[in-house]
Write a protein that holds these residues in place. Structure first.
Motif, PDB file in Angstrom:
ATOM      1  N   PRO A 308      -6.557  -1.006   1.157  1.00 30.72           N
ATOM      2  CA  PRO A 308      -7.849  -0.406   0.825  1.00 30.72           C
ATOM      3  C   PRO A 308      -7.836   0.239  -0.561  1.00 30.72           C
ATOM      4  N   ASP A 309      -8.999   0.366  -1.138  1.00 28.79           N
ATOM      5  CA  ASP A 309      -9.135   1.016  -2.439  1.00 28.79           C
ATOM      6  C   ASP A 309      -8.629   2.454  -2.358  1.00 28.79           C
ATOM      7  N   GLY A 310      -7.816   2.841  -3.352  1.00 33.10           N
ATOM      8  CA  GLY A 310      -7.284   4.194  -3.392  1.00 33.10           C
ATOM      9  C   GLY A 310      -5.985   4.381  -2.635  1.00 33.10           C
ATOM     10  N   GLN A 311      -5.467   3.323  -2.036  1.00 34.40           N
ATOM     11  CA  GLN A 311      -4.237   3.430  -1.242  1.00 34.40           C
ATOM     12  C   GLN A 311      -3.044   3.790  -2.128  1.00 34.40           C
ATOM     13  N   ALA A 312      -2.272   4.758  -1.707  1.00 31.74           N
ATOM     14  CA  ALA A 312      -1.032   5.121  -2.393  1.00 31.74           C
ATOM     15  C   ALA A 312       0.133   4.410  -1.719  1.00 31.74           C
ATOM     16  N   ILE A 313       1.014   3.798  -2.531  1.00 30.57           N
ATOM     17  CA  ILE A 313       2.170   3.097  -2.004  1.00 30.57           C
ATOM     18  C   ILE A 313       3.396   3.459  -2.834  1.00 30.57           C
ATOM     19  N   ALA A 314       4.564   3.208  -2.287  1.00 33.97           N
ATOM     20  CA  ALA A 314       5.794   3.404  -3.047  1.00 33.97           C
ATOM     21  C   ALA A 314       5.884   2.343  -4.141  1.00 33.97           C
ATOM     22  N   TYR A 315       6.330   2.769  -5.313  1.00 36.75           N
ATOM     23  CA  TYR A 315       6.392   1.836  -6.446  1.00 36.75           C
ATOM     24  C   TYR A 315       7.361   0.686  -6.161  1.00 36.75           C
ATOM     25  N   GLU A 316       6.902  -0.515  -6.473  1.00 37.35           N
ATOM     26  CA  GLU A 316       7.740  -1.711  -6.503  1.00 37.35           C
ATOM     27  C   GLU A 316       7.353  -2.496  -7.739  1.00 37.35           C
ATOM     28  N   TRP A 362      -6.831 -16.100   0.894  1.00 34.75           N
ATOM     29  CA  TRP A 362      -5.975 -16.278  -0.278  1.00 34.75           C
ATOM     30  C   TRP A 362      -4.835 -15.262  -0.217  1.00 34.75           C
ATOM     31  N   ASP A 363      -3.678 -15.632  -0.753  1.00 29.74           N
ATOM     32  CA  ASP A 363      -2.524 -14.738  -0.823  1.00 29.74           C
ATOM     33  C   ASP A 363      -1.802 -14.949  -2.144  1.00 29.74           C
ATOM     34  N   GLY A 364      -1.355 -13.857  -2.740  1.00 26.98           N
ATOM     35  CA  GLY A 364      -0.653 -13.935  -4.011  1.00 26.98           C
ATOM     36  C   GLY A 364       0.254 -12.737  -4.209  1.00 26.98           C
ATOM     37  N   ARG A 365       0.680 -12.574  -5.437  1.00 25.75           N
ATOM     38  CA  ARG A 365       1.575 -11.470  -5.777  1.00 25.75           C
ATOM     39  C   ARG A 365       1.219 -10.985  -7.177  1.00 25.75           C
ATOM     40  N   VAL A 366       1.244  -9.662  -7.364  1.00 27.41           N
ATOM     41  CA  VAL A 366       0.939  -9.092  -8.680  1.00 27.41           C
ATOM     42  C   VAL A 366       1.995  -8.057  -9.051  1.00 27.41           C
ATOM     43  N   PRO A 367       2.297  -7.928 -10.356  1.00 24.90           N
ATOM     44  CA  PRO A 367       3.207  -6.869 -10.801  1.00 24.90           C
ATOM     45  C   PRO A 367       2.504  -5.516 -10.769  1.00 24.90           C
ATOM     46  N   LEU A 368       3.286  -4.440 -10.631  1.00 26.60           N
ATOM     47  CA  LEU A 368       2.747  -3.083 -10.621  1.00 26.60           C
ATOM     48  C   LEU A 368       3.352  -2.255 -11.742  1.00 26.60           C
ATOM     49  N   ARG A 369       2.633  -1.228 -12.118  1.00 27.91           N
ATOM     50  CA  ARG A 369       3.187  -0.172 -12.950  1.00 27.91           C
ATOM     51  C   ARG A 369       2.982   1.138 -12.188  1.00 27.91           C
ATOM     52  N   ARG A 370       3.705   2.163 -12.572  1.00 24.18           N
ATOM     53  CA  ARG A 370       3.544   3.449 -11.899  1.00 24.18           C
ATOM     54  C   ARG A 370       2.175   4.026 -12.240  1.00 24.18           C
ATOM     55  N   GLY A 371       1.528   4.593 -11.216  1.00 25.73           N
ATOM     56  CA  GLY A 371       0.190   5.135 -11.404  1.00 25.73           C
ATOM     57  C   GLY A 371      -0.861   4.191 -10.856  1.00 25.73           C
ATOM     58  N   PRO A 372      -2.100   4.313 -11.348  1.00 25.09           N
ATOM     59  CA  PRO A 372      -3.181   3.462 -10.843  1.00 25.09           C
ATOM     60  C   PRO A 372      -3.023   2.011 -11.295  1.00 25.09           C
ATOM     61  N   ASN A 373      -3.271   1.088 -10.375  1.00 23.86           N
ATOM     62  CA  ASN A 373      -3.230  -0.346 -10.657  1.00 23.86           C
ATOM     63  C   ASN A 373      -4.539  -0.980 -10.199  1.00 23.86           C
ATOM     64  N   PRO A 374      -5.426  -1.300 -11.142  1.00 21.02           N
ATOM     65  CA  PRO A 374      -6.692  -1.944 -10.752  1.00 21.02           C
ATOM     66  C   PRO A 374      -6.479  -3.432 -10.483  1.00 21.02           C
ATOM     67  N   GLU A 404     -14.580  -7.985  -8.146  1.00 22.01           N
ATOM     68  CA  GLU A 404     -14.389  -6.674  -7.533  1.00 22.01           C
ATOM     69  C   GLU A 404     -12.971  -6.177  -7.810  1.00 22.01           C
ATOM     70  N   THR A 405     -12.841  -4.859  -7.895  1.00 25.78           N
ATOM     71  CA  THR A 405     -11.558  -4.231  -8.220  1.00 25.78           C
ATOM     72  C   THR A 405     -11.138  -3.276  -7.108  1.00 25.78           C
ATOM     73  N   THR A 406      -9.894  -3.389  -6.695  1.00 21.35           N
ATOM     74  CA  THR A 406      -9.298  -2.474  -5.734  1.00 21.35           C
ATOM     75  C   THR A 406      -8.156  -1.749  -6.430  1.00 21.35           C
ATOM     76  N   THR A 407      -8.237  -0.430  -6.526  1.00 22.97           N
ATOM     77  CA  THR A 407      -7.226   0.344  -7.228  1.00 22.97           C
ATOM     78  C   THR A 407      -6.148   0.833  -6.265  1.00 22.97           C
ATOM     79  N   ILE A 408      -4.906   0.501  -6.568  1.00 18.52           N
ATOM     80  CA  ILE A 408      -3.744   0.902  -5.780  1.00 18.52           C
ATOM     81  C   ILE A 408      -2.914   1.880  -6.605  1.00 18.52           C
ATOM     82  N   ILE A 409      -2.487   2.964  -5.995  1.00 24.24           N
ATOM     83  CA  ILE A 409      -1.706   3.975  -6.696  1.00 24.24           C
ATOM     84  C   ILE A 409      -0.229   3.789  -6.350  1.00 24.24           C
ATOM     85  N   ALA A 410       0.571   3.455  -7.335  1.00 28.47           N
ATOM     86  CA  ALA A 410       2.013   3.279  -7.120  1.00 28.47           C
ATOM     87  C   ALA A 410       2.757   4.523  -7.604  1.00 28.47           C
ATOM     88  N   ALA A 411       3.497   5.175  -6.711  1.00 28.92           N
ATOM     89  CA  ALA A 411       4.193   6.416  -7.060  1.00 28.92           C
ATOM     90  C   ALA A 411       5.677   6.297  -6.768  1.00 28.92           C
TER      91      ALA A 411
END
Length: 411
Positions: A308-316, A362-374, A404-411
């Protein structure tokens, strides 16, 4: 489908709905009080919290947008479970609040009349004996995602859940029209329903299709939904299915089919559900006096549903993402995702093709950075139409279809 027929025939009226919760004033008025939690739809104009309710007959946990008439939105996490939306969480949208609370399947008739050689009064038993077809198709409200329009426009402030996908079972509208014998010179076919206006003099809800569209072999009269009878709130005993078109044409509780020798000039075609006759139905906020046409074909859309939009997850370094896409009036060709604002796009893998009018996983994979990821999702349909980056605007709040954009927070 013997079990299906037996179930329909044995239930001479929908009294089981009345046993669980009345659809009359008392039953509907009680729905908000029975809400157990609030959901934040994150609408940019504010006032975004809605109650969740399970108080409506035949329905599970739904987002309550309105009580009279019932407007129930499907929670987005439902769409992550399957490309087919379960009947008990399929969105609900009615125009008038005077909806029958029970229907006697023995006395119900579907009337076909107007510019025909043989007016018909068809029982459900007769309808069930006609050759059957089944089709997967998305049913999407014209105003789905209206709450995301900026500046805000009048109308139900839907999030993204005023939609659903089902396998519809029924008969071809063409076969029914052929039984009546359409006369030469027919121009349109108008469809009426059992729901009634609650204000004196208000127009009955009716919609029309051009005669060639009505007879194209895809438009259906459905009595089955995902292998079961239609729920009362989704149109029991039968409804119109117009694949690839917005749901304003998918008339519920269908009981009247009128063949017209000219265009339908009544309110719901001549004035309501009109969109700007501009590219993408887009005009500048506040624009007036622009030409309009009736809303019609759907456009490609896609959503991330795995988080969901705004979800916080552990950084990977990267994470799997998934969701659903629709081609609109044709199939899904490809879906790409981005986690850097659209600078880099990654191709996803598409799931099973259930038909060109269906949702597709659909299924895929995206890179993350620490903090918000749109995380952005973009669909191309088989006609080569892609979702645009910029949202449109029109005063009806119709046909949103941008990325549409879903923002994920990686911490």
């Amino acid at each position: 489908m013997d079990n299906f027929d037996a179930g329909l025939a044995s239930e001479t009226s929908r009294r089981r709905f009345l046993r669980h919760a009345a659809l009359g004033t008392a039953g509907l008025a009680a729905a908000p009080a029975l809400a157990q939690q609030l959901v934040d739809l994150k609408l940019p104009g504010g006032n975004a919290e809605r109650p969740m309710t399970s108080a409506f007959p035949g329905k599970g946990s739904m987002i309550l947008q309105r009580v009279h008439p019932p407007l129930l939105e499907t929670p987005m996490d439902v769409f992550d479970k399957s490309v087919f939306t379960p009947n008990d969480q399929f969105f609900v949208r009615w125009h008038w609040a005077d909806i029958p609370t029970s229907i006697d399947v023995e006395t119900f008739r579907l009337n076909v009349f107007g510019h025909v050689n043989r007016p018909l009064s068809i029982s459900l038993a007769q309808l069930l004996r006609l050759p059957r077809v089944e089709m997967a198709a998305v049913n999407q409200c014209s105003g789905n995602s209206r709450g995301l329009f900026q500046p805000r426009v009048a109308g139900a402030q839907w999030g993204n859940g005023a939609m659903g996908n089902a396998k519809w079972l029924g008969v071809r509208l063409r076969d029914v029209l052929d039984l009546a014998g359409v006369k030469a010179g027919a121009v349109q076919v108008r469809f009426g329903a059992l729901d009634q206006p609650v204000v004196a003099g208000a127009p009955d809800f009716e919609k029309a299709l051009d005669i060639d569209h009505a007879r194209d072999g895809e438009v259906m009269i459905a009595f089955g939904m995902n292998g079961e009878q239609l729920p009362l709130l989704n149109g029991f005993p039968c409804r119109l299915i117009v694949p690839g078109w917005y749901s304003t044409y998918w008339v519920k509780m269908l009981n009247a089919i009128e063949v017209l020798p000219g265009p339908d000039d009544q309110y719901w075609m001549a004035k309501a559900y009109k969109i700007p006759a501009t590219p993408g139905a887009n005009v500048a906020p506040g624009a007036k006096d622009f030409p309009t046409v009736p809303i019609n074909r759907m456009i490609p859309r896609s959503w991330m549903t795995s988080l969901p939009d705004g979800q916080a997850i552990a950084y990977e370094a990267s994470i799997p993402v998934g969701g659903i896409a629709m081609g609109g009036d044709c199939g899904v060709a490809k879906v790409d995702v981005s986690s850097d604002g659209g600078r880099t796009w990654y191709r996803t893998t598409l799931g099973a093709d259930e038909g060109r009018y269906s949702f597709r996983r659909w299924d895929g994979r995206v890179p993350l950075r620490r903090g918000p990821n749109p995380i952005m999702v973009r669909c191309w349909n088989t006609n080569g139409v892609a979702q645009p980056m910029k949202p449109i605007w029109n005063p009806g709040g119709f046909m949103r279809g941008n990325i549409e954009t879903t923002t994920i927070i990686a911490a």
